[in-house]
Design an enzyme around this catalytic site. Sequence first.
Site, PDB file in Angstrom:
ATOM      1  N   THR A   1       0.844  -1.265  -0.114  1.00 56.42           N
ATOM      2  CA  THR A   1      -0.134  -0.033  -0.126  1.00 56.42           C
ATOM      3  C   THR A   1       0.819   1.240   0.089  1.00 56.42           C
ATOM      4  O   THR A   1       1.832   1.310   0.661  1.00 56.42           O
ATOM      5  CB  THR A   1      -1.074  -0.044   1.207  1.00 56.42           C
ATOM      6  OG1 THR A   1      -1.783  -1.117   1.226  1.00 56.42           O
ATOM      7  CG2 THR A   1      -1.733   1.329   1.538  1.00 56.42           C
TER       8      THR A   1
ATOM      9  N   ARG B   1     -13.859  -8.009  -1.259  1.00 56.70           N
ATOM     10  CA  ARG B   1     -12.991  -7.585  -0.113  1.00 56.70           C
ATOM     11  C   ARG B   1     -12.320  -6.257  -0.091  1.00 56.70           C
ATOM     12  O   ARG B   1     -11.714  -5.965  -0.988  1.00 56.70           O
ATOM     13  CB  ARG B   1     -11.780  -8.662   0.381  1.00 56.70           C
ATOM     14  CG  ARG B   1     -10.939  -8.389   1.829  1.00 56.70           C
ATOM     15  CD  ARG B   1      -9.854  -7.627   1.250  1.00 56.70           C
ATOM     16  NE  ARG B   1      -8.916  -7.364   2.576  1.00 56.70           N
ATOM     17  CZ  ARG B   1      -7.965  -6.561   2.581  1.00 56.70           C
ATOM     18  NH1 ARG B   1      -7.626  -5.868   1.734  1.00 56.70           N
ATOM     19  NH2 ARG B   1      -7.183  -6.517   4.007  1.00 56.70           N
ATOM     20  N   VAL B   2     -12.501  -5.445   0.737  1.00 52.87           N
ATOM     21  CA  VAL B   2     -12.155  -4.052   1.004  1.00 52.87           C
ATOM     22  C   VAL B   2     -11.179  -3.884   2.375  1.00 52.87           C
ATOM     23  O   VAL B   2     -11.846  -4.426   3.610  1.00 52.87           O
ATOM     24  CB  VAL B   2     -13.014  -3.149   1.016  1.00 52.87           C
ATOM     25  CG1 VAL B   2     -12.591  -1.757   1.108  1.00 52.87           C
ATOM     26  CG2 VAL B   2     -14.040  -3.278  -0.292  1.00 52.87           C
ATOM     27  N   GLY B   3     -10.131  -3.505   2.275  1.00 54.99           N
ATOM     28  CA  GLY B   3      -9.473  -3.341   3.478  1.00 54.99           C
ATOM     29  C   GLY B   3      -9.598  -1.990   4.170  1.00 54.99           C
ATOM     30  O   GLY B   3     -10.534  -0.979   3.918  1.00 54.99           O
ATOM     31  N   ASP B   4      -8.425  -1.674   5.145  1.00 59.03           N
ATOM     32  CA  ASP B   4      -8.745  -0.379   5.763  1.00 59.03           C
ATOM     33  C   ASP B   4      -8.217   1.026   5.044  1.00 59.03           C
ATOM     34  O   ASP B   4      -8.679   2.060   5.251  1.00 59.03           O
ATOM     35  CB  ASP B   4      -7.616  -0.455   6.759  1.00 59.03           C
ATOM     36  CG  ASP B   4      -6.319  -0.534   6.607  1.00 59.03           C
ATOM     37  OD1 ASP B   4      -5.990  -1.489   5.813  1.00 59.03           O
ATOM     38  OD2 ASP B   4      -5.330   0.425   6.847  1.00 59.03           O
TER      39      ASP B   4
ATOM     40  N   THR C   1      -0.602   1.313   6.570  1.00 59.59           N
ATOM     41  CA  THR C   1      -0.308   0.059   5.791  1.00 59.59           C
ATOM     42  C   THR C   1      -0.199  -1.198   6.653  1.00 59.59           C
ATOM     43  O   THR C   1       0.531  -1.095   7.750  1.00 59.59           O
ATOM     44  CB  THR C   1       0.813   0.367   4.825  1.00 59.59           C
ATOM     45  OG1 THR C   1       1.161  -0.970   4.136  1.00 59.59           O
ATOM     46  CG2 THR C   1       2.248   0.618   5.649  1.00 59.59           C
ATOM     47  N   GLY C   2      -0.888  -2.295   6.218  1.00 59.94           N
ATOM     48  CA  GLY C   2      -0.500  -3.416   6.915  1.00 59.94           C
ATOM     49  C   GLY C   2      -1.701  -4.465   6.682  1.00 59.94           C
ATOM     50  O   GLY C   2      -2.535  -4.477   5.886  1.00 59.94           O
ATOM     51  N   THR C   3      -1.880  -5.221   7.884  1.00 55.66           N
ATOM     52  CA  THR C   3      -3.046  -6.338   7.742  1.00 55.66           C
ATOM     53  C   THR C   3      -4.376  -5.486   8.093  1.00 55.66           C
ATOM     54  O   THR C   3      -4.715  -5.165   9.053  1.00 55.66           O
ATOM     55  CB  THR C   3      -2.891  -7.473   9.001  1.00 55.66           C
ATOM     56  OG1 THR C   3      -2.571  -6.574  10.312  1.00 55.66           O
ATOM     57  CG2 THR C   3      -1.743  -8.163   8.646  1.00 55.66           C
ATOM     58  N   GLY C   4      -5.278  -5.192   6.937  1.00 55.55           N
ATOM     59  CA  GLY C   4      -6.456  -4.416   6.886  1.00 55.55           C
ATOM     60  C   GLY C   4      -7.324  -4.710   7.774  1.00 55.55           C
ATOM     61  O   GLY C   4      -7.929  -3.733   8.571  1.00 55.55           O
TER      62      GLY C   4
END
Length: 307
Positions: free
Chosen positions: A173, A201-204, A224-227
């Site tokens: 990201t 799927r949508v992350g943060d 950035t990371g594990t959403g």
Amino acid sequence: MAQDWTLLVHGGSGIITRDTLAPDGEQRARAALHRALDAGAAILDSGGSSLDAVEAAVRVLEEDSHFNAGRGAALGLDGVATLDAAIMTGDTRAAGAVAGVTCTRAPVSLARAVMDDSPHVLLAGRGADEFAAERGLEQVAPDWFVIPERAAQLEAMKAAPGGVFDTDMKYGTVGAVARDRTGHLAAATSTGGVTGKRWGRVGDSPIVGAGTWADDRACAVSATGTGEQFLRVGVGHEIAARIRLSGEALDAAVRDVLAEVRALGGTGGVIAVDADGGAVWHFTTPGMYRARANGDGTRQVAIFGAE
């Protein structure tokens, strides 16, 4: 004392070490981070807005296929790149975001158009691309975003036992945060999500208050990371709330919120700038593509944890 202006950018965090990143990849990443700084700094140094600066910096990184945003984005299980982005300004807390975009070349600029030219904050899927086309933003064929390296990563994931997504744990990201000469803050984030994602799927990253946040009363944040864990913590808003309501310092607030993410099983990183131009980055992974510049001529580009 407040800085003249401040800019930070990131290109993701994860298992990024000298053993996992080839020398040519390191050279390319550093050059891209410098170009992103150049784009944003040129705006800020001429008295431009933090909002314009973060958009310009992120667009540079979206165009570089080394990162997981725009061209070179991670591919879903169906082999398609679906792109997410958000942008926010700290003076009015106006924001725009998009999710599941497949045809718009510059997702961060589409997020800016949602903020500036629509009554909404978040548009998703085909409707977001339709809005982009109506506003004259450049459209490309979906396969323009696909590069051989990402296709190979998807096939390797499918062949692995269990087929778990994002097996290489490189969260590519991209994002930027800035404070301009007027003291206003802004943040922008753009991503292709995780390899092998499905079901929309949508992350943060495109979620205002999670992966992207800006509030002149506190700070601007890009994550950035594990959403999934960053969403559950509401990382951007939580950092700002600690500063605004509890008087916590920026550095401590970022560290404490990343510790919350880690307690939930997540890893990643954050860049942030506060109302005085103070700037920090922290990450709980071996490395993070990151860079900063400010009005006094300071410039730093780093990748590995020890830098």
